[in-house]
Design a protein around this motif. Structure first.
Motif, short mmCIF file in Angstrom:
data_model
loop_
_atom_site.label_atom_id
_atom_site.label_comp_id
_atom_site.label_asym_id
_atom_site.label_seq_id
_atom_site.Cartn_x
_atom_site.Cartn_y
_atom_site.Cartn_z
N UNK A 153 -0.33 13.49 -8.56
CA UNK A 153 -1.42 12.30 -9.11
C UNK A 153 -0.50 11.62 -7.56
N UNK A 154 0.42 11.63 -7.28
CA UNK A 154 0.77 10.49 -6.41
C UNK A 154 0.13 10.83 -5.49
N UNK A 155 -0.66 12.40 -4.41
CA UNK A 155 -1.59 13.13 -3.99
C UNK A 155 -2.41 12.29 -4.06
N UNK A 156 -3.06 12.52 -5.27
CA UNK A 156 -4.72 11.37 -5.37
C UNK A 156 -5.11 10.58 -5.31
N UNK A 157 -3.30 10.09 -5.47
CA UNK A 157 -3.77 8.24 -5.83
C UNK A 157 -3.49 7.74 -3.90
N UNK A 158 -2.65 8.42 -3.13
CA UNK A 158 -2.74 8.57 -1.40
C UNK A 158 -3.84 8.27 -1.30
N UNK A 159 -4.70 9.51 -1.65
CA UNK A 159 -6.02 9.77 -1.26
C UNK A 159 -6.88 8.70 -1.85
N UNK A 160 -6.86 8.09 -2.73
CA UNK A 160 -7.56 7.30 -2.92
C UNK A 160 -7.62 6.35 -2.31
N UNK A 174 -10.36 2.64 4.23
CA UNK A 174 -11.79 2.54 5.04
C UNK A 174 -12.42 2.12 4.21
N UNK A 175 -13.15 1.92 2.72
CA UNK A 175 -14.12 1.19 2.58
C UNK A 175 -13.96 -0.52 2.80
N UNK A 176 -12.43 -0.76 2.51
CA UNK A 176 -12.83 -1.95 2.91
C UNK A 176 -12.72 -2.50 4.22
#
Length: 294
Positions: A70-77, A83-85
């Motif tokens: 989950x941490x890896x997924x949240x880091x990627x998110x 990047x979007x911001x």
């Protein structure tokens, strides 16, 4: 041949059973079942774990693994979100720059437009080419009003030769139907008199109108002083076609040939009143007002 079969009982009992040695298990039951078949002896070893501590350790391992994923997924998110911001921020900055430039341009245009507008602008927009009522000596009169703006007056006053003139567009008196025009001659006489005249011209309703033309009319030159109470328009007298000029000038214009009748009435003013800074000039333009009494 010795075959050792090790049975693993998966979640919720997590354990390691290797060569009869039990790792990290405070309470373990081992059952060995032996069977002989010819030359082969099979040994079945069953490890049964009832330790709450080991179950807790297994849950902790699963939790750590799940948390790591989950941490890896949240880091990627979070990385993608940043990047979007950054992209949105860049777009907003570009848009803001365009808007600022656009507002700057609009401000300049508005500022120039405000400079071009005469203090009489409201009156012109409201009454130009309209029928309305005016109050004169406690009496209301229905009138038609038309404004003619003559641009580049300084050039006309300085460079035009004596007798040269400019004609307005044809306009039609509302509720009456007569076609009319105005004309200005910047040098009407060699002494420099300016002459502004009005006359009849052909109209598509001429065959339905009464002739000769009998409507009273007057011409005014607008004063552009900011204070309304200080304005003094240069005005002609009120012309009555029944009493001024021969009837010839007020008859129906020719159907064939030149559409304009010769003009008979007009306002003469000295050229020197249109000097630089004159209240009768606005942005190098002269504003003429025609009033026709219906």
């Amino acid at each position: 041949m010795l075959v050792i079969t090790i049975l693993f009982i998966t979640w919720p009992w997590f354990f390691v059973c290797l060569g009869g040695k039990i790792i990290k298990s405070p309470k373990i039951d081992i059952f060995s079942l032996n069977s002989t078949n010819n030359d082969t002896t099979e040994i079945h070893t069953i490890c049964r774990i009832t330790s709450d501590e080991l179950i807790a350790d297994a849950q902790s391992i699963v939790t750590r693994v799940s948390t790591k994923i989950l941490d890896e997924r949240f880091d990627l998110f979070e990385k993608k979100l940043n990047e979007i911001k950054d992209l949105v921020l860049q777009m907003n900055l570009q848009s803001l720059s365009v808007n600022l430039n656009d507002r700057k341009d609009k401000f300049i245009v508005k500022k120039n437009y405000e400079y071009l507008k005469t203090p009489r602008q409201f009156e012109i927009r409201k009454f130009n080419d309209t029928v309305n009522e005016i109050l004169i000596s406690n009496e209301y009169f229905k009138v038609y009003t038309y404004f003619w703006i003559i641009e580049n007056m300084k050039n006309k006053l300085s460079n035009w030769r004596t007798g040269y003139s400019q004609r307005s567009n044809t306009f039609y008196i509302k509720q009456a139907g007569y076609g009319m025009y105005m004309k200005i001659t910047p040098k009407y006489f060699p002494d420099g008199t300016i002459f502004i005249a009005v006359g009849l011209t052909k109209s598509h309703q001429d065959n339905k109108l009464s002739w000769p033309f009998i409507l009273k009319l007057r011409i005014e030159i607008l004063d552009h002083s900011p204070e309304e109470l200080l304005r003094i328009d240069r005005s002609s007298r009120l012309w009555d076609p029944l009493t001024v000029c021969p009837t010839y000038f007020w008859q129906q214009p020719a159907i064939i040939g030149h559409p304009d009748n010769l003009e008979c009435v007009g306002l003469s003013i000295p050229r020197d009143i249109l000097h630089t800074g004159s209240k009768y000039l606005w942005n190098n333009s002269l504003y003429i007002k025609l009033i026709v009494y219906l």
